[in-house]
Structures are given as structure tokens and as C-alpha cells.
Design a protein around this motif. Structure first.
Motif, PDB file in Angstrom:
ATOM      1  N   LEU A  71       0.789  -1.267  -0.070  1.00  0.00           N
ATOM      2  CA  LEU A  71       0.049  -0.005  -0.063  1.00  0.00           C
ATOM      3  C   LEU A  71       0.774   1.285   0.148  1.00  0.00           C
ATOM      4  O   LEU A  71       0.462   2.189  -0.868  1.00  0.00           O
ATOM      5  N   LEU A  72       1.950   1.342   0.810  1.00  0.00           N
ATOM      6  CA  LEU A  72       2.884   2.487   0.728  1.00  0.00           C
ATOM      7  C   LEU A  72       3.582   2.552  -0.361  1.00  0.00           C
ATOM      8  O   LEU A  72       3.964   3.646  -0.795  1.00  0.00           O
ATOM      9  N   ASP A  73       4.047   1.446  -0.764  1.00  0.00           N
ATOM     10  CA  ASP A  73       5.016   1.340  -2.158  1.00  0.00           C
ATOM     11  C   ASP A  73       4.120   2.156  -2.996  1.00  0.00           C
ATOM     12  O   ASP A  73       4.679   2.925  -4.052  1.00  0.00           O
ATOM     13  N   GLU A  74       2.754   1.798  -3.340  1.00  0.00           N
ATOM     14  CA  GLU A  74       1.851   2.206  -4.471  1.00  0.00           C
ATOM     15  C   GLU A  74       1.875   3.879  -3.901  1.00  0.00           C
ATOM     16  O   GLU A  74       1.816   4.631  -5.162  1.00  0.00           O
ATOM     17  N   ALA A  75       1.391   4.303  -2.706  1.00  0.00           N
ATOM     18  CA  ALA A  75       1.448   5.612  -2.599  1.00  0.00           C
ATOM     19  C   ALA A  75       2.493   6.179  -2.854  1.00  0.00           C
ATOM     20  O   ALA A  75       2.579   7.598  -3.430  1.00  0.00           O
ATOM     21  N   TRP A  76       3.741   5.801  -2.643  1.00  0.00           N
ATOM     22  CA  TRP A  76       5.169   6.462  -2.918  1.00  0.00           C
ATOM     23  C   TRP A  76       5.317   6.560  -4.342  1.00  0.00           C
ATOM     24  O   TRP A  76       5.589   7.671  -4.762  1.00  0.00           O
TER      25      TRP A  76
END
Length: 145
Positions: A132-137
Motif C-alpha cells: 500500500l505504501l509502495d503504491e502511494a510512494w
């Protein structure tokens, strides 16, 4: 500036009959991801002392010898603050943390628990949260490039 603080969640964890440490998991997951992606501040100021010192305790996250929530409680006073992040990490967190909080409970590994506070503070939970955070990044970088 404080992005999140375990104490802000203490009424909820108490009502759920959980230890207050349960409020550290979601915050710790975000911070551990920031550390893994070099968005953290490698030094910290010591209140009342001149200058800054390095943060050798970060090795506990890099080496996964401490869980993210436990690290947050032991080394960040249960808080995610501006000073915990480098300038790029601060900019990303300011933009993405509110969305992270909204999306966190929908991650299948988190959603299978009674509440987000029941999700365990484990590296398996981190592995479920990291995409999820990889995608947001990736999205944030695309829009800020």
C-alpha cells in the motif's frame, strides 16, 4: 509537528479492552516503511543538549530485531513526528499519511481482524502493509516529479 501519536488512540484501545500499545502498530508500520525507503532522519536532537546524535537504534528496524510498533514505543515515544523524517519523508508523509490511515483498515491482512487495533505488531503485518505504501510512494513521486 506530530503526524500521529498513540495517545490519540488511547480511548479507543481502552474501550476495546486492548493494551495502549495496540495503537502503535499502524504508526510503526508507516515509520518502518519510511526507514526502509530512506525517508527517515538518521540523526536526532536531544532535548536540552546542543547538536544532534546518530540513531544506532535504527538497526533494530533494518535488521528486524524489533517489531515496528515496539520500535515506535521504545524509541519514538509512540509518536511519528516531523523530526523522525528527512525533508522528502516529511513531504511524502504530509501528503500521504491521511490516505494511509483511511486505507489501512482495508488491507486484507488488517481487515480480517475485529478492528485495526487488533492487527498484530509483526513483520508479517508489515509485509501486508508495505505494498500500500509502495503504491502511494510511486503515485506521489509521479505527481511531484
Amino acid at each position: 509537528m506530530t503526524y500521529d501519536d498513540c495517545s490519540w488512540h488511547s480511548d479507543t484501545t481502552s474501550e476495546l479492552g486492548l493494551d495502549g500499545d495496540a495503537a502503535a502498530t499502524h504508526i510503526g508500520m508507516f515509520y518502518a516503511w519510511a526507514v526502509a525507503n530512506n525517508l527517515h532522519s538518521p540523526t536526532m536532537a536531544i532535548w536540552g543538549e546542543p547538536g544532534e546524535r546518530t540513531r544506532p537504534e535504527l538497526a533494530a528496524l533494518f535488521n528486524r530485531t524489533k517489531t515496528p510498533g515496539r520500535y515506535l514505543l521504545d524509541h519514538c515515544c509512540g509518536e511519528l513526528n516531523l523530526s523522525d523524517l528527512n525533508p522528502r519523508g516529511q513531504a511524502f508523509t504530509a501528503a500521504a499519511y491521511p490516505q494511509y490511515l483511511r486505507a489501512y483498515g482495508y488491507i486484507p491482512e488488517i481487515a480480517r481482524h475485529e478492528t485495526i487495533y487488533h492487527a498484530p505488531d509483526t513483520w508479517d503485518t508489515y509485509e501486508a502493509v508495505a505494498p500500500l505504501l509502495d503504491e502511494a510512494w510511486a503515485e506521489w513521486r509521479h505527481h511531484t516529479a
